[in-house]
Design a protein around this motif. Structure first.
Motif, PDB file in Angstrom:
ATOM      1  N   UNK A 171       0.813  -1.222   0.000  1.00 22.31           N
ATOM      2  CA  UNK A 171       0.000   0.000   0.000  1.00 22.31           C
ATOM      3  C   UNK A 171       0.850   1.277   0.000  1.00 22.31           C
ATOM      4  N   UNK A 172       2.093   1.179  -0.422  1.00 22.14           N
ATOM      5  CA  UNK A 172       2.916   2.382  -0.544  1.00 22.14           C
ATOM      6  C   UNK A 172       2.462   3.173  -1.770  1.00 22.14           C
ATOM      7  N   UNK A 173       2.282   4.467  -1.579  1.00 21.65           N
ATOM      8  CA  UNK A 173       1.669   5.306  -2.605  1.00 21.65           C
ATOM      9  C   UNK A 173       2.571   6.474  -2.985  1.00 21.65           C
ATOM     10  N   UNK A 174       2.479   6.911  -4.246  1.00 18.58           N
ATOM     11  CA  UNK A 174       3.230   8.109  -4.647  1.00 18.58           C
ATOM     12  C   UNK A 174       2.562   9.362  -4.090  1.00 18.58           C
ATOM     13  N   UNK A 175       3.340  10.411  -3.904  1.00 18.03           N
ATOM     14  CA  UNK A 175       2.738  11.699  -3.559  1.00 18.03           C
ATOM     15  C   UNK A 175       1.869  12.167  -4.724  1.00 18.03           C
ATOM     16  N   UNK A 176       0.931  13.058  -4.432  1.00 16.34           N
ATOM     17  CA  UNK A 176       0.094  13.606  -5.485  1.00 16.34           C
ATOM     18  C   UNK A 176       0.937  14.467  -6.419  1.00 16.34           C
TER      19      UNK A 176
END
Length: 238
Positions: free
Chosen positions: A158-163
């Motif tokens: 569930x690691x996500x990129x910054x917007x």
């Protein structure tokens, strides 16, 4: 400090930083916190502040005071030698404290990026929430905003990129993910983290002696709550 792997470098002309690693690293952070607590208990004259981070510890100092002790050496050189000659990380392992339980509502109405987050992670929203809330996180450092705790590490799935384009305003209490970090905005502020939930509790209160809810080294567990419970808790605040 008995470790050739560390680096000590100046940070301007009134601070120096000790760095154990260049990555988010549990072992390095343990050394940071051991050194932080050692120098809190054994203060150096002229050192006005200690700032722990993920893998480094910064000493802020008063040049005029340090020069009274440094006998002609530069304050940076004198302080570096004093720190380097002290094994401040050779302390016993501290007992693990119970995690702080922080209620979080993951309802879409307060989690504008949750649906995107689940799609990005290629899982159902329910699984995403379970993966995020089942882990105990460590507060590695405070920064960005007063009381903003950088916590790690979220599950790899569930690691996500910054917007790509940060929001101009993120509401206080919003819980986000950026890379392997997760954190809660303690104040209304611009921000580019993916928002997946919200807590009803206040994380920064200037009227308190210690205004920050979190401190470096804390362990944190998020407890999912319903939208009704979120509003009840938010409305019950004094």
């Amino acid at each position: 400090m008995g470790n050739s792997a560390i680096q000590i470098y100046p940070l301007g002309d009134q601070a120096l930083t000790i760095e154990w690693s260049s990555t988010i690293n549990e072992a390095a952070n343990q050394k940071v916190m051991q050194a932080f607590r050692y120098w809190q208990k054994n203060p150096i004259a002229g050192v006005t502040d200690l700032i722990p981070a993920y893998s480094s510890l910064t000493f802020v100092y008063d040049t005029a005071i340090i020069q009274q002790y440094s006998r002609g050496q530069s304050p940076f050189t004198w302080l570096s030698q004093k720190i380097n000659s002290t094994n401040s990380t050779a302390t016993t392992v501290e007992e693990e404290t119970a995690p702080l339980i922080v209620p979080v509502c993951y309802d879409p109405s307060v989690a504008p990026d949750l649906e995107f987050a689940a799609q990005f992670a290629k899982c159902a929203v329910e699984e995403f929430i379970q993966l995020h809330s089942s882990k105990i996180y460590k507060v590695y450092m405070l920064g960005f905003l007063p009381g903003f705790a950088y916590m790690a590490s979220v599950d790899e799935k569930i690691r996500l990129p910054r917007k790509e384009t940060p929001r101009k305003l993120v509401a206080a209490g919003s819980l986000g993910i950026a890379g392997e970090q997760t954190g809660i905005y303690p104040l209304d502020a611009p921000g580019g983290w993916q928002l997946i939930g919200k807590t009803p509790i206040s994380l920064f209160d200037i009227s308190k002696e210690d205004p920050c809810f979190f401190k470096s080294g804390d362990r944190v567990k998020f407890e999912p709550i319903s939208l009704d419970a979120f509003h009840d808790l938010k409305n019950s605040k004094p």
